[in-house]
Design an enzyme around this catalytic site. Sequence first.
Site, PDB file in Angstrom:
ATOM      1  N   ASP A 270       0.871  -1.163   0.000  1.00 49.93           N
ATOM      2  CA  ASP A 270       0.000   0.000   0.000  1.00 49.93           C
ATOM      3  C   ASP A 270       0.918   1.226   0.000  1.00 49.93           C
ATOM      4  O   ASP A 270       2.133   1.104   0.180  1.00 49.93           O
ATOM      5  CB  ASP A 270      -0.893  -0.039   1.248  1.00 49.93           C
TER       6      ASP A 270
ATOM      7  N   ASP B 196      -0.052   4.916   1.463  1.00 51.89           N
ATOM      8  CA  ASP B 196      -0.168   5.751   2.663  1.00 51.89           C
ATOM      9  C   ASP B 196       0.067   4.937   3.928  1.00 51.89           C
ATOM     10  O   ASP B 196      -0.558   3.896   4.153  1.00 51.89           O
ATOM     11  CB  ASP B 196      -1.554   6.401   2.719  1.00 51.89           C
TER      12      ASP B 196
ATOM     13  N   ASP C 181      -1.346  -0.903   6.119  1.00 53.04           N
ATOM     14  CA  ASP C 181      -1.582  -0.434   7.486  1.00 53.04           C
ATOM     15  C   ASP C 181      -3.008  -0.672   7.960  1.00 53.04           C
ATOM     16  O   ASP C 181      -3.272  -0.657   9.155  1.00 53.04           O
ATOM     17  CB  ASP C 181      -1.267   1.061   7.597  1.00 53.04           C
TER      18      ASP C 181
END
Length: 553
Positions: free
Chosen positions: A106, A108, A391
């Site tokens: 990912d 961010d 995250d």
Amino acid sequence: MAGAGLRAAARRWLLCGGQGGPRAASSSPSCPGCGPPGPGAHCPSTPRSAPADGADLSAHLWARYQDMRRLVHDLLPPEVCSLLNPAAIYANNEISLSDVEVYGFDYDYTLAQYADALHPEIFSAARDILIEHYKYPEGIRKYDYDPSFAIRGLHYDIQKSLLMKIDAFHYVQLGTAYRGLQPVPDDEVVDLYGGTQHIPLYQMSGFYGKGPSIKQFMDIFSLPEMALLSCVVDYFLGHGLEFDQVHLYKDVTDAIRDVHVKGLMYQWIEQDMEKYILRGDETFAVLSRLVAHGKQLFLITNSPFSFVDKGMRHMVGPDWRQLFDVVIVQADKPNFFTDRRKPFRKLDEKGSLHWDRITRLEKGKIYRQGNLFDFLRLTEWRGPRVLYFGDHLYSDLADLMLRHGWRTGAIIPELEREIRIINTEQYMHSLTWQQALTGLLERMQTYQDAESRQVLATWMKERQELRCITKALFNAQFGSIFRTFHNPTYFSRRLVRFSDLYMASLSCLLNYSVDFTFYPRRTPLQHEAPLWMDQLCTGCMKTPFLGDMAHIR
């Protein structure tokens, strides 16, 4: 010398992280660590005999208390602190990196770690949107972002305006329920849920953290959202203003969403990447190392290409796309993993969309939307040879692990701070004595005369104080994101369920070779191994405090 061997054994147990079970019961009356008992000798861990009838039970209980206090003090060496490494990778499942051929990421909070300075900006912008566009009272502008208020993983009961921490078994941790910025008394919380702390399954958040009336805040961007929600509720309650809980919740979440949709967050980061993006050089080192060892890389993010491109140029350089075999932006996760209908579209260098059908995914090109099923068909990257990092436990990892068999790694930035707290002498001593005291309470509850009950009540009060101390070390309102007082949190339950590995940042990979094997430690079940300090010396007796537990058969 009598207790030296025992203390040495206990120190070894502590320094090994408490692994291993108790010694087998011996028919010999001697203590394995102390040798044969001599006249008048007393092993500090050996239980005093049960008091005779008519004896002062209160004095007996306090003597046991002091014995345990000395034992904890003697057996907890200074070197037991700082055992955990904040830069380590922790394994929920056994996984060998030598089996991993493809690494996915990912963007961010995975490739790009953001500074906490971003949260006040999001809070303030959403607060102003509420006032200027949703016509909320001007008085709300007095509130500023408080970074010490909330933690990730909390649940919010929309109908009750209640922000709270829930454990892995759906129980509210009393003392962690807030309406606005004020704590809700424990008895009121119990009354709100029909005389129990338990939240029924049908009310709880579903597979992606959203339920009919309760939402779980799972990503790091939700920290300013929780803070703003609590501040707005606090203002309305403090000024005696009536409000609809559902409308208020929706308005706040829409205001937070507007900050993202309008691109405000992207603008702040792009204008000052040095301020907002952390560990960019470490991200470059991780990616370069993997490519140098022949690994294939891909990126799947919900962020737009222009934003990702500027961030990756800052961290990696202008040729960053040459490191990745596939780059997908605006993927619309988690729908990307379940919706077969959205096709991939190619973006040109200016960010314009092409209309041609995608029959292959080319290195160096940028693709938008799409779906995982076409991704698997076009790349043939399947199963355990793929390791994906993200995250968000729901949006990034859940589907990949449970439905597609990929290996997954969770990036948990809070882990670094929590480990540093766990490594402190204050935390270690407080927790160890708390566990020892809990063991005493469990065994000594067989004494039910008035004086004994008074002693036990004093211990219960001390135990509760210790719990509050250890909780406040992490966060004064809600404690650790990983634990309630003794159970894992609902967040921890999902972390274990949806990730093979978890770590504070992607840079932790630099501490391990690309063929390293991670072995999770066997976690003893309650019936398997009594490992806490109050039961460390079970080798000294067939059953801990046998005389006190004689009623159990």
